[in-house]
Design a protein around this motif. Structure first.
Motif, PDB file in Angstrom:
ATOM      1  N   GLU A 169      13.010  12.998  16.390  1.00 25.16           N
ATOM      2  CA  GLU A 169      11.658  11.693  16.597  1.00 25.16           C
ATOM      3  C   GLU A 169      10.576  12.612  16.888  1.00 25.16           C
ATOM      4  O   GLU A 169       9.250  11.716  15.550  1.00 25.16           O
ATOM      5  CB  GLU A 169      12.275  10.739  18.048  1.00 25.16           C
ATOM      6  CG  GLU A 169      13.278  10.246  18.154  1.00 25.16           C
ATOM      7  CD  GLU A 169      14.901  11.015  18.748  1.00 25.16           C
ATOM      8  OE1 GLU A 169      15.679  10.812  18.660  1.00 25.16           O
ATOM      9  OE2 GLU A 169      15.010  12.217  18.377  1.00 25.16           O
TER      10      GLU A 169
ATOM     11  N   SER B  46       7.545  11.665  13.313  1.00 20.42           N
ATOM     12  CA  SER B  46       6.220  11.192  13.555  1.00 20.42           C
ATOM     13  C   SER B  46       5.050  11.739  12.815  1.00 20.42           C
ATOM     14  O   SER B  46       4.161  11.358  12.751  1.00 20.42           O
ATOM     15  CB  SER B  46       5.714  11.210  15.529  1.00 20.42           C
ATOM     16  OG  SER B  46       6.149  12.539  15.446  1.00 20.42           O
TER      17      SER B  46
ATOM     18  N   ARG C 124      20.414   8.133  15.911  1.00 17.67           N
ATOM     19  CA  ARG C 124      18.820   8.283  16.683  1.00 17.67           C
ATOM     20  C   ARG C 124      18.033   8.251  15.156  1.00 17.67           C
ATOM     21  O   ARG C 124      16.680   8.255  15.270  1.00 17.67           O
ATOM     22  CB  ARG C 124      18.899   9.989  17.234  1.00 17.67           C
ATOM     23  CG  ARG C 124      19.114   9.828  18.327  1.00 17.67           C
ATOM     24  CD  ARG C 124      19.291  11.393  19.053  1.00 17.67           C
ATOM     25  NE  ARG C 124      18.489  12.006  19.446  1.00 17.67           N
ATOM     26  CZ  ARG C 124      18.024  13.066  19.857  1.00 17.67           C
ATOM     27  NH1 ARG C 124      18.996  13.561  19.621  1.00 17.67           N
ATOM     28  NH2 ARG C 124      17.246  13.998  19.227  1.00 17.67           N
TER      29      ARG C 124
ATOM     30  N   ALA D 173      14.542   6.506  14.419  1.00 14.77           N
ATOM     31  CA  ALA D 173      13.823   7.241  13.913  1.00 14.77           C
ATOM     32  C   ALA D 173      12.533   6.962  12.544  1.00 14.77           C
ATOM     33  O   ALA D 173      11.815   7.487  12.518  1.00 14.77           O
ATOM     34  CB  ALA D 173      13.486   8.577  14.210  1.00 14.77           C
TER      35      ALA D 173
END
Length: 345
Positions: free
Chosen positions: A112, A116, A140, A144
Motif C-alpha cells: 500500500e 502511493s 490487497r 491498492a
C-alpha cells in the motif's frame, strides 16, 4: 547513465559483498546467466536507409497503461538491501521515468505504501504454501490499485545459487521480510508452493478481479496452456539465470512463445537486456516490452530514486537513438525484418 558494466562496478563498491553476490549471481555454474546477455548480442540488425527519423516515438501502452517506452521494471525482492528508501524509491524513480513497476510480493515495504508512490504498477505473485496468505495479498494489491497480477511460474523451489552464502549473510530484518505477510504464523508457510498448476491462473483472477500474466514461460506448449487457462499475457523469463541453470536464453525462447500466442495476448521478455540494441532485438522478435531487473537495482544502489529514473531514461533514450539509426520512427514500425535471418529461425 553510466555504461552497464561501470554502473555494476559502482554498485559493487557501495554494497556489502554478500548483497552484491545475492543480486548479481545466478544458479548452478551461471551458464544461463551468461547466455542471457550473449544471446541478444548474437542477433544482427538490418537497418533501413533514407527514412525520416527526425522524430522517434518510443511510447506504448500495456493493458491500458500509457508508457513512455517499452521498458518496464521487473519484480525483484527486498530493495531495502540496496537502499534505505527501498521500494518507495524504486516506485518514485519508475513513475518519474513514465514506466511501469512490477512490485515483488517479497518487497521490503508494504504494498500500500509503495502504491502511493508509484505510477502504473502490477503485482508479482508467488503462490505460497499458505494459499490464504496468497489470496489476502492479491486482494490487497487489487484494493491498492494494481492493474494486473504477474504469476511467477518457474519457482516451485528456489534454485541453488553458486554464490549463495545463506540468508543469514544478508542484512535483512524480520520487519523487511514480513512487510507484506500480515497474519503469517510460520515463516515456512511463505515459501513457494510446489504444487502450483495452470488452474491457479484462474483462481488468482477470481480472487483479485485482475488480469493475470504468467512469468517464466520458455516453451510454446506452456504458452498455449497458459492462454487456455485465462492468462492475459506472458513473460518470457528464466528468472535472470537464477533458477534452472542450463535453461535456454530468453532471446532464444522468445520466438517460439510469440508464435504460439498468435497475437492474442502481449508477450514480454526479461533477462540480459542491457542496451537499446537489445530492446530493438526483443521488439523485432515479437515482444511488446522488456523488463529490467539488475540494472534497476544497481541504479537504486548508486542513486536512489534518481538512479532508477536515470537507468530507465538512459535506456529509453538509447532505444530512440538505435531506432533512428535503424530507420524506424516508432515502435509500430519495428518488424521481424529488422533482424538478419539466423540458422534455425
Amino acid at each position: 547513465m553510466l555504461p552497464y558494466e561501470a554502473l555494476e562496478a559502482l554498485a559493487r563498491e557501495r554494497l556489502p559483498s554478500a548483497v552484491f553476490d545475492y543480486i548479481a549471481g545466478g544458479s548452478g555454474d551461471e551458464a544461463t546467466l551468461a547466455d542471457n546477455t550473449a544471446a541478444w548480442a548474437r542477433l544482427r540488425l538490418r537497418p533501413r536507409v533514407l527514412r525520416d527519423v527526425s522524430s522517434v516515438d518510443t511510447s506504448t501502452e500495456l493493458l491500458g497503461a500509457p508508457l513512455s517506452s517499452p521498458i518496464l521494471v521487473a519484480p525483484t525482492a527486498f530493495h531495502s538491501l540496496v537502499h534505505p528508501d527501498a521500494e518507495l524509491a524504486t516506485a518514485r524513480g519508475t513513475r518519474e521515468a513514465g514506466s511501469l513497476l512490477v512490485l515483488s510480493s517479497r518487497s521490503s515495504r508494504r504494498l500500500e505504501d509503495v502504491a502511493s508512490a508509484a505510477g502504473p504498477w502490477w503485482f508479482q505473485v508467488y503462490v505460497f504454501r499458505d494459499r490464504g496468505l496468497t489470496r489476502a495479498l492479491v486482494q490487497r494489491a487489487a484494493a491498492a490499485g494494481a492493474r494486473a497480477l504477474v504469476l511467477t511460474g518457474d519457482t516451485p523451489y528456489v534454485g541453488r545459487k553458486r554464490r549463495n552464502r545463506g540468508d543469514s549473510a544478508l542484512p535483512l530484518s524480520d520487519e523487511d521480510f514480513l512487510a507484506n505477510l500480515e497474519g503469517l504464523t510460520h515463516r515456512a508457510l511463505a515459501e513457494q508452493a510446489p504444487d502450483v498448476t495452470f488452474q491457479d491462473i484462474a483462481r488468482l483472477h477470481e480472487d483479485s478481479g485482475l488480469p493475470v500474466l504468467v512469468k517464466g514461460v520458455l516453451r510454446a506448449d506452456d504458452a498455449r496452456e497458459c492462454l487456455l487457462h485465462g492468462a492475459a499475457g506472458l513473460i518470457v523469463s528464466n528468472h535472470g539465470g537464477r533458477q534452472l541453470d542450463g535453461a535456454l536464453a530468453t532471446a532464444d525462447a522468445l520466438p517460439e512463445v510469440v508464435e504460439a500466442t498468435q497475437g492474442r495476448v502481449p508477450v514480454l521478455v526479461d533477462g540480459g537486456v542491457r542496451s537499446g540494441r537489445d530492446v530493438l532485438r526483443a521488439l523485432a522478435l515479437g515482444a511488446r516490452a522488456v523488463l529490467l531487473g539488475r540494472p534497476v537495482l544497481w541504479g537504486l544502489a548508486t542513486g536512489g530514486a534518481d538512479g532508477v529514473r536515470q537507468v530507465l531514461d538512459a535506456l529509453r533514450e538509447d532505444t530512440a537513438h538505435v531506432l533512428a539509426l535503424a530507420g524506424l520512427s516508432s515502435l509500430s514500425a519495428v518488424g521481424a525484418d529488422a533482424l538478419a535471418p539466423t540458422p534455425g529461425r
